[in-house]
Design a protein around this motif. Structure first.
Motif: not given
Length: 73
Positions: A23-24, A27, A31, A37-39, A41-42
């Motif tokens: 995930s990191t 993200f 980015r 990036p939020w999509l 990452g989550i």
């Protein structure tokens, strides 16, 4: 549900570490590429390895273009 009780604690620790690392990375890389990036990452926190495969397929390969600069158009 009995199968879940059989799995050792190191398996769960390894799974959580892999999900957080995936995930990191998703993200941070999304980015840099200005690609939601939020999509990524989550989604990377929810399951493994499908988000990584789809990220390479759509974002890294260039199939999915977002945030193009005016010079590139």
């Amino acid at each position: 549900m009995e199968e879940l009780k059989i799995l050792p604690i190191w398996f769960w620790i390894l799974l959580v570490a892999a999900l957080i690392a995936q995930s990191t990375w998703l993200f941070i890389d999304a980015r840099k590429r200005d690609s939601m990036p939020w999509l990524w990452g989550i989604w990377g926190l929810i399951q493994i390895p499908m988000p990584l495969a789809f990220y390479f397929l759509f974002v890294r390969s260039g199939w999915f273009r977002r945030g193009r600069r005016k010079e590139e158009k």
